[in-house]
Design a protein around this motif. Structure first.
Motif, mmCIF file in Angstrom:
data_model
loop_
_atom_site.group_PDB
_atom_site.id
_atom_site.type_symbol
_atom_site.label_atom_id
_atom_site.label_comp_id
_atom_site.label_asym_id
_atom_site.label_seq_id
_atom_site.Cartn_x
_atom_site.Cartn_y
_atom_site.Cartn_z
ATOM 1 N N ASN A 34 56.367 -36.287 -35.881
ATOM 2 C CA ASN A 34 57.287 -35.983 -34.788
ATOM 3 C C ASN A 34 58.448 -36.970 -34.750
ATOM 4 O OD1 ASN A 34 55.848 -33.762 -33.971
ATOM 5 N ND2 ASN A 34 54.814 -34.801 -32.295
ATOM 6 N N ALA A 35 58.198 -38.207 -35.129
ATOM 7 C CA ALA A 35 59.268 -39.207 -35.120
ATOM 8 C C ALA A 35 60.385 -38.801 -36.074
ATOM 9 C CB ALA A 35 58.722 -40.579 -35.496
ATOM 10 N N ASP A 36 60.020 -38.142 -37.172
ATOM 11 C CA ASP A 36 61.032 -37.684 -38.127
ATOM 12 C C ASP A 36 61.883 -36.558 -37.555
ATOM 13 O OD1 ASP A 36 60.072 -39.506 -39.964
ATOM 14 O OD2 ASP A 36 58.771 -38.029 -40.958
ATOM 15 N N ASP A 37 61.330 -35.813 -36.579
ATOM 16 C CA ASP A 37 62.018 -34.651 -36.014
ATOM 17 C C ASP A 37 62.838 -34.966 -34.773
ATOM 18 O OD1 ASP A 37 60.837 -33.152 -38.006
ATOM 19 O OD2 ASP A 37 59.155 -32.533 -36.754
ATOM 20 N N PHE A 38 62.657 -36.152 -34.187
ATOM 21 C CA PHE A 38 63.344 -36.495 -32.943
ATOM 22 C C PHE A 38 64.426 -37.534 -33.194
ATOM 23 C CE2 PHE A 38 59.219 -35.004 -31.345
ATOM 24 C CZ PHE A 38 59.655 -34.071 -30.423
ATOM 25 N N ALA A 39 65.598 -37.278 -32.643
ATOM 26 C CA ALA A 39 66.699 -38.231 -32.764
ATOM 27 C C ALA A 39 66.928 -38.958 -31.443
ATOM 28 C CB ALA A 39 67.972 -37.516 -33.197
ATOM 29 N N ASP A 40 66.323 -38.471 -30.374
ATOM 30 C CA ASP A 40 66.505 -39.024 -29.048
ATOM 31 C C ASP A 40 65.834 -40.399 -28.947
ATOM 32 O OD1 ASP A 40 65.038 -39.179 -26.170
ATOM 33 O OD2 ASP A 40 67.011 -38.236 -25.985
ATOM 34 N N GLU A 41 66.563 -41.396 -28.483
ATOM 35 C CA GLU A 41 66.044 -42.761 -28.391
ATOM 36 C C GLU A 41 64.840 -42.863 -27.457
ATOM 37 O OE1 GLU A 41 68.698 -46.077 -27.849
ATOM 38 O OE2 GLU A 41 70.321 -44.914 -28.745
ATOM 39 N N PHE A 42 64.874 -42.129 -26.341
ATOM 40 C CA PHE A 42 63.763 -42.167 -25.390
ATOM 41 C C PHE A 42 62.489 -41.663 -26.054
ATOM 42 C CE2 PHE A 42 61.082 -40.015 -22.274
ATOM 43 C CZ PHE A 42 60.811 -41.064 -21.414
ATOM 44 N N GLU A 43 62.583 -40.536 -26.748
ATOM 45 C CA GLU A 43 61.405 -39.961 -27.409
ATOM 46 C C GLU A 43 60.896 -40.877 -28.523
ATOM 47 O OE1 GLU A 43 58.413 -37.290 -27.525
ATOM 48 O OE2 GLU A 43 60.096 -37.161 -26.146
ATOM 49 N N LEU A 44 61.811 -41.461 -29.277
ATOM 50 C CA LEU A 44 61.406 -42.380 -30.341
ATOM 51 C C LEU A 44 60.718 -43.616 -29.769
ATOM 52 C CD1 LEU A 44 64.450 -42.153 -32.756
ATOM 53 C CD2 LEU A 44 62.140 -41.265 -33.139
ATOM 54 N N ALA A 45 61.190 -44.105 -28.632
ATOM 55 C CA ALA A 45 60.558 -45.258 -27.995
ATOM 56 C C ALA A 45 59.143 -44.897 -27.524
ATOM 57 C CB ALA A 45 61.395 -45.751 -26.820
#
Length: 65
Positions: A34-45
């Motif tokens: 999922n980390a590869d699919d998300f660019a949003d900083e909040f989601e990555l955090a």
């Protein structure tokens, strides 16, 4: 019986212990995917925090007596 004793008994069962460790590994893989699919900083955090928690749990369960 309190929940800590129940957890001790469950983790003493090799099949139950293996299932939990396997599930943590699967969840870790899903989070990394999922980390590869998300660019949003909040989601990555959030994913980074979750990965840290999964790694900590995995470490504890690997050392479980």
């Amino acid at each position: 019986m309190n929940v800590h004793n129940e957890l001790d008994e469950l983790l003493a069962n090799p099949e139950c212990h293996a299932s939990l460790v396997s599930a943590l590994g699967d969840y870790r893989g899903l989070l990394r995917s999922n980390a590869d699919d998300f660019a949003d900083e909040f989601e990555l955090a959030h994913i980074a925090r979750s990965l840290s928690q999964v790694d900590a749990l995995h470490d504890v369960f690997e050392r479980w007596p």
